[in-house]
Scaffold this active site. Structure first.
Site, short mmCIF file in Angstrom:
data_model
loop_
_atom_site.label_atom_id
_atom_site.label_comp_id
_atom_site.label_asym_id
_atom_site.label_seq_id
_atom_site.Cartn_x
_atom_site.Cartn_y
_atom_site.Cartn_z
N GLY A 17 0.84 -1.19 0.00
CA GLY A 17 0.00 0.00 0.00
C GLY A 17 0.87 1.24 0.00
O GLY A 17 2.01 1.22 -0.47
N CYS A 18 0.34 2.31 0.54
CA CYS A 18 1.05 3.59 0.56
C CYS A 18 2.43 3.43 1.20
O CYS A 18 2.55 2.96 2.32
CB CYS A 18 0.22 4.61 1.34
#
Length: 178
Positions: A17-18
């Site tokens: 993810g981020c």
């Protein structure tokens, strides 16, 4: 470091993810030399954040961890990685959706591949999750560091980082599963 120094270094690359949320869990551990946010796995040379977000580069946001394997092992890093992600979500992580946020362990050697594969198998067999473990294990490609403003984001923008992490659902998920 001078060439004569005995420091051992290896690299691990994880996408979960981020990348803002993937730096801090590794950054402050003994044996970690540096953690760099960046992009990998795609076809565009030296992509920008905007290009990666457009979904046209094939790249995934990731972190490249330089570590001393005499202090912390790759296996330990993989275990820490699992605890930062939802390994059952192939199309992103938490509020971040799309291929650029998919969970991937990028291996740099056959040994890393074996460790990652065995760890994934153990997680699958643990029964911890009701859904299949879909995190991919792929051979590492060129890693492109992200723009400077993305590096060490959790240190430079503490309030924004903490608010983002909490609002994303990542912390709640981690607390409930791990």
């Amino acid at each position: 470091m001078d060439e004569g120094d005995d420091l051992m270094e290896e690299k691990a690359i994880f996408a979960g993810g981020c990348f803002w949320c993937m730096v801090k869990p590794f950054d402050e551990l003994p044996g970690i030399i540096k953690v760099v946010s960046g992009y990998t796995g795609g076809h565009t040379v030296n992509p920008t954040y905007e290009e990666v977000c457009s979904g046209t580069t094939g790249h995934t946001e990731a972190v490249e961890i330089t570590f001393d394997p005499s202090i912390i092992t790759y296996k330990q890093l993989v275990e820490i990685y699992w605890h930062q992600t939802d390994p059952t979500d192939a199309m992103g992580q938490f509020v971040d959706r799309g291929d650029s946020y998919r969970p991937v362990i990028f291996y740099n050697s056959e040994e890393q591949y074996d460790v990652a594969t065995q760890s994934k198998k153990e997680l699958e067999e643990s029964g911890k999750f009701d859904q299949p473990i879909v995190t991919q294990i792929e051979e590492a490609q060129v890693f492109y560091p992200a723009e400077e403003y993305h590096q060490d984001f959790y240190k430079k923008n503490r309030t924004h980082y903490q608010n983002y992490r909490q609002a994303s659902g990542r912390d709640k998920f981690i607390e409930s599963k791990w």
